[in-house]
Design a protein around this motif. Structure first.
Motif, PDB file in Angstrom:
ATOM      1  N   UNK A 168      52.402 -12.717 -22.373  1.00 42.37           N
ATOM      2  CA  UNK A 168      52.316 -12.776 -21.201  1.00 42.37           C
ATOM      3  C   UNK A 168      52.417 -11.910 -19.677  1.00 42.37           C
ATOM      4  N   UNK A 169      52.118 -10.743 -20.489  1.00 42.99           N
ATOM      5  CA  UNK A 169      51.396  -9.393 -19.955  1.00 42.99           C
ATOM      6  C   UNK A 169      50.613  -9.902 -19.343  1.00 42.99           C
ATOM      7  N   UNK A 170      49.525 -10.544 -19.875  1.00 41.75           N
ATOM      8  CA  UNK A 170      48.603 -11.187 -19.286  1.00 41.75           C
ATOM      9  C   UNK A 170      48.231 -12.377 -18.072  1.00 41.75           C
ATOM     10  N   UNK A 171      49.736 -12.872 -17.689  1.00 38.67           N
ATOM     11  CA  UNK A 171      49.774 -13.283 -16.769  1.00 38.67           C
ATOM     12  C   UNK A 171      50.785 -14.929 -17.041  1.00 38.67           C
ATOM     13  N   UNK A 172      50.185 -15.235 -18.023  1.00 36.90           N
ATOM     14  CA  UNK A 172      50.252 -16.788 -18.510  1.00 36.90           C
ATOM     15  C   UNK A 172      52.020 -17.289 -18.981  1.00 36.90           C
ATOM     16  N   UNK A 173      52.428 -18.386 -18.664  1.00 31.54           N
ATOM     17  CA  UNK A 173      54.179 -17.849 -18.788  1.00 31.54           C
ATOM     18  C   UNK A 173      54.414 -18.717 -20.108  1.00 31.54           C
ATOM     19  N   UNK A 174      55.996 -18.265 -20.563  1.00 29.55           N
ATOM     20  CA  UNK A 174      55.830 -18.261 -21.704  1.00 29.55           C
ATOM     21  C   UNK A 174      56.177 -19.176 -22.971  1.00 29.55           C
ATOM     22  N   UNK A 175      55.585 -20.714 -21.353  1.00 26.42           N
ATOM     23  CA  UNK A 175      55.910 -22.239 -21.729  1.00 26.42           C
ATOM     24  C   UNK A 175      54.619 -22.290 -22.310  1.00 26.42           C
ATOM     25  N   UNK A 176      53.551 -21.700 -21.855  1.00 34.81           N
ATOM     26  CA  UNK A 176      52.371 -21.633 -22.251  1.00 34.81           C
ATOM     27  C   UNK A 176      51.826 -20.871 -23.714  1.00 34.81           C
ATOM     28  N   UNK A 177      52.285 -20.140 -24.004  1.00 35.74           N
ATOM     29  CA  UNK A 177      51.945 -19.006 -24.637  1.00 35.74           C
ATOM     30  C   UNK A 177      52.469 -19.337 -25.857  1.00 35.74           C
ATOM     31  N   UNK A 178      53.012 -20.703 -25.708  1.00 35.86           N
ATOM     32  CA  UNK A 178      53.423 -20.503 -27.859  1.00 35.86           C
ATOM     33  C   UNK A 178      52.429 -21.175 -27.836  1.00 35.86           C
ATOM     34  N   UNK A 179      52.063 -21.921 -29.507  1.00 38.75           N
ATOM     35  CA  UNK A 179      51.425 -22.392 -30.393  1.00 38.75           C
ATOM     36  C   UNK A 179      50.792 -23.568 -29.838  1.00 38.75           C
TER      37      UNK A 179
END
Length: 588
Positions: free
Chosen positions: A122-133
C-alpha cells in the motif's frame, strides 16, 4: 409468433422483388428515404440468422452452482480429468471441486498475505484490495504436482500443490514468480506448460510497462527488447503445434502466441491482432541473440467484419486439434471491433484459422523498414538458412543441428525483420458469426458426432454479460446460434470457460462463482418438432421414451435427428405438437 412468421415471408418477398423496388425508387425521384428503408429491412433479414433460436434465463438453466461468501476474486481455473477435480484459484485461497458435481467441495487451502507485506504494498500506491494474493496461474507438471503462482501483494511468488488422498497440500518451499505472472492481479497475460517447460507472455516489472514472451527453466529465452518485436502488447493465449509428429523432415514443434499490439507498420496509431511463432527447440544464438528467440516471427491476424477489418482485436483463442491430420487443426478465435464496451457501434465476431495456413504465412516474404520509417516488402536476397525456420533434417544435413549453429547473417536479419508480409486470413474469408449485442469473450469448441456419423464443431461463446451462446457453423448454411444460456444471475464477464469433452460438462467462472452444466442436456426441447427444428448436434428424439435426449451412444433405430434442415415431418404424429417454435429452418 404469427407476427414473426408473417415478417419472415414479407422479407422473402421484399428480397425477391428488389430489382423492381429499385426501379420504382428511381422513378420516384430516387427517394433516399425509401431506399434506406428497403436496405434496413434487408439488413435486418440477414441478421436474423445470428439471433439465438431461444434464450434461457438463469432460473431456467439446468446448472450446478458453487459460491461461497468469503471466496471471491476468482483468477484461475484448472480442470484435472485424471483425478476428477476442478481447481479454482481466487483471493488468498485455492479450492477443489468435484468435476462430476461442483457443489461438492473436496478440498481447500489458504495462501494469504502477511499484514507487513500488505502494508508495504500500500505504501507503493496500490489499493488494499489489489495488495492481496490472487492465484492467477495453475499448471499441471509431469509428476502430477501443480505449479501455482500468486500476485502476493505485488511480489509474484510460486509454489506447488499436491492433491493426495482427497486433500490439497501446499508445499512449504516457494520460488520467485517475477516474469512468470504479472505483479498486478488485474492484468491479463498468457501461459502454457508442456513437458514441464513453462511459456509465459505478459509484463515482467512492477509498473507493468515491460512486456515479454519468454520460456522459463534450463534453456530460458525471451524476446528482444525492440519496438518492432513487441509494441505495447496485450497477450491473449499460447498454444503448441506438434509439427514433429507429422513432418516428413522431422521439423521442430512450433509454439504460437496470439496477442494484440500497436501496428508498427502503420503511420497512424492502430492496434492489430497478431500471431507469433517460435520454435520449441530454440536455444537462442551463440553470439548474436544470446538467450533470445532466434525464431521469433509474427503476422497480422485478420478477422474482417464491421466494415473496419483492421480494428478487429482478438479476445480469446481455442485450438481444436485434428488428430488425423494436425495441419487441419483449427484455431477458433473471438474478436471485438471496439474496446469501448459502452459503444453502440461495438461488434463481436468468431473467426477460424487452419494451422496449415498460419504455417504457410511464416514461410513467406518479410517486411523491412526503410530509412523513412515505412515498412515495405523485403526484395533483396534472404540469408540461408531461411530466417525463423524451425530445425529440420535438411538443416541438420548442412550442420545446423540447433539454433547455436545458425550463422550471424541469419540472426542479424531476424533482429530487424520479425514481421511477415502476408496476412493470416480466416478459413472462410469472413467470420463464422457476428454479433452486435454484448461482446464475445471466451470460446471453447466441442467435436460432436451426430447419428449419421458426421462430425460437427459446436462452439460455446461467452460474452461480457454472463451469457454463453451455443453455435454451429457449416459450409452449407453458415453460422447459426442454437441457443443462449444465462450462466450468471448478475451481468458480469465470464472469466474462464473450460470444457470436459469426456464427461460432456462445461465449466465457467465469474469473479465470484463457478457454474457447471451439461452440454448434452436436451430437456429444454419439449416436443419432437421442437427437438428437430433446433438442429442441435447433441440431441435427437427418442422414439421409445418420447423425449428429446442425447444421441451419444444411441442407435439410429431408437433416435430421430435431422441436422440438415430441421424438417420435423419425420416425427411420430403423436409427438408433433404445438409446443414447438415453428421458425423457418434458416432462422432456427
Amino acid at each position: 409468433m404469427l407476427l414473426k412468421i408473417n415478417m419472415f415471408w414479407f422479407l422473402v418477398v421484399i428480397r425477391s422483388k428488389l430489382p423492381l423496388y429499385f426501379h420504382q425508387l428511381e422513378v420516384m425521384m430516387k427517394s433516399q428515404v425509401a431506399l434506406l428503408y428497403v436496405l434496413i429491412i434487408v439488413s435486418e433479414e440477414s441478421a436474423q440468422s445470428l439471433i439465438p433460436r431461444r434464450s434461457v434465463s438463469f432460473s431456467d438453466v439446468n446448472l450446478k452452482l458453487f459460491k461461497e461468501p468469503d471466496f471471491d476474486g476468482l483468477s484461475s481455473a484448472l480442470v484435472r480429468e485424471d483425478i476428477g477435480q476442478l481447481f479454482i484459484g481466487g483471493r488468498g485461497k485455492i479450492i477443489t471441486l468435484s468435476l462430476d458435481d461442483i457443489t461438492k467441495k473436496t478440498g481447500e487451502t489458504n495462501w494469504m498475505v502477511s499484514s507487513e507485506d500488505k502494508s508495504l504494498c500500500q505504501t507503493k500506491g496500490k489499493s488494499i484490495e489489489d495488495c492481496d494474493n490472487y492465484i492467477t496461474m495453475m499448471h499441471t507438471l509431469d509428476d502430477g504436482r501443480i505449479l501455482v503462482c500468486g500476485t502476493k501483494a505485488f511480489d509474484p511468488t510460486c509454489t506447488h500443490l499436491i492433491f493426495k488422498e482427497g486433500n490439497v497440500i501446499m508445499e512449504d518451499t516457494t520460488e520467485n514468480g517475477r516474469g512468470k505472472i504479472p505483479f498486478n492481479p488485474k492484468e491479463r497475460f498468457a501461459s502454457m506448460m508442456t513437458e514441464n517447460m513453462l511459456y509465459t507472455a505478459g509484463s515482467i516489472n512492477f509498473l507493468g510497462l515491460i512486456k515479454n514472451f519468454q520460456r522459463h527453466g534450463k534453456n530460458a529465452l525471451k524476446t528482444e527488447e525492440k519496438h518492432s518485436w513487441l509494441s505495447d502488447p496485450d497477450m491473449i493465449s499460447i498454444h503448441l503445434a506438434e509439427m514433429s509428429k507429422i513432418s516428413k523432415t522431422n521439423e521442430d514443434d512450433s509454439v504460437l502466441l496470439f496477442l494484440t499490439e500497436n501496428a508498427v507498420e502503420e503511420r497512424h496509431r492502430l492496434r492489430l491482432s497478431r500471431v507469433v511463432r517460435v520454435c520449441k527447440s530454440d536455444l537462442g544464438g551463440l553470439r548474436t541473440l544470446q538467450k533470445k528467440w532466434t525464431s521469433f516471427l509474427k503476422a497480422h491476424l485478420d478477422c474482417p467484419f464491421g466494415g473496419m477489418p483492421s480494428q478487429s482485436l482478438v479476445e480469446d483463442v481455442f485450438l481444436l486439434r485434428n488428430e488425423k491430420n494436425l495441419l487441419d487443426s483449427v484455431f477458433y478465435a473471438t474478436f471485438t471491433s471496439n474496446l469501448e464496451t459502452s459503444s453502440s457501434c461495438s461488434q463481436s465476431a468468431v473467426c477460424a484459422y487452419k494451422l496449415s495456413d498460419i504455417q504457410q504465412v511464416f514461410k513467406g516474404n518479410f517486411l523491412t523498414m526503410t530509412d523513412s520509417g515505412c515498412w515495405v516488402k523485403y526484395t533483396e536476397e534472404v540469408p540461408n538458412p531461411y530466417p525463423g525456420s524451425c530445425i529440420n533434417d535438411e538443416m541438420r544435413a548442412k550442420g545446423v543441428r540447433t539454433s547455436h549453429d545458425l550463422p550471424d547473417s541469419t540472426l542479424l536479419f531476424m533482429i530487424n525483420h520479425p514481421l511477415m508480409e502476408q496476412v493470416v486470413t480466416p478459413i472462410t474469408g469472413k467470420p463464422l458469426l457476428v454479433g452486435s449485442a454484448a461482446q464475445f469473450s471466451r470460446i471453447v469448441v466441442d467435436k460432436v458426432t451426430s447419428l449419421d456419423g458426421q462430425q460437427h464443431n459446436v462452439m460455446f461463446i461467452s460474452n461480457n454479460s454472463g451469457w454463453v451462446q451455443k453455435a454451429v457453423w457449416s459450409g452449407d448454411d453458415g453460422g447459426r446460434i442454437i441457443e443462449e444460456l444465462q450462466l450468471s444471475q448478475d451481468p458480469q464477464p465470464i472469466r474462464f470457460l473450460q470444457l470436459s469433452s469426456r464427461s460432456g460438462q462445461l465449466y465457467s467462472t465469474t469473479r465470484t462463482a463457478v457454474v457447471q452444466l451439461s452440454v448434452r442436456d436436451c430437456s429444454r426441447y419439449t416436443s419432437c418438432a421442437d427437438c428437430l427444428i433446433a438442429r442441435d448436434p447433441y440431441c435427437g428424439w427418442n422414439r421409445h421414451t418420447g423425449l428429446c435426449a442425447a444421441v451419444a451412444g444411441a442407435s439410429k433405430l431408437s433416435m430421430i435427428q435431422n441436422l440438415i434442415d430441421g424438417d420435423f415431418g419425420i416425427c411420430p404424429s403423436s409427438h408433433c405438437n404445438a409446443k414447438a417454435d415453428y421458425r423457418h429452418p434458416s432462422h432456427s
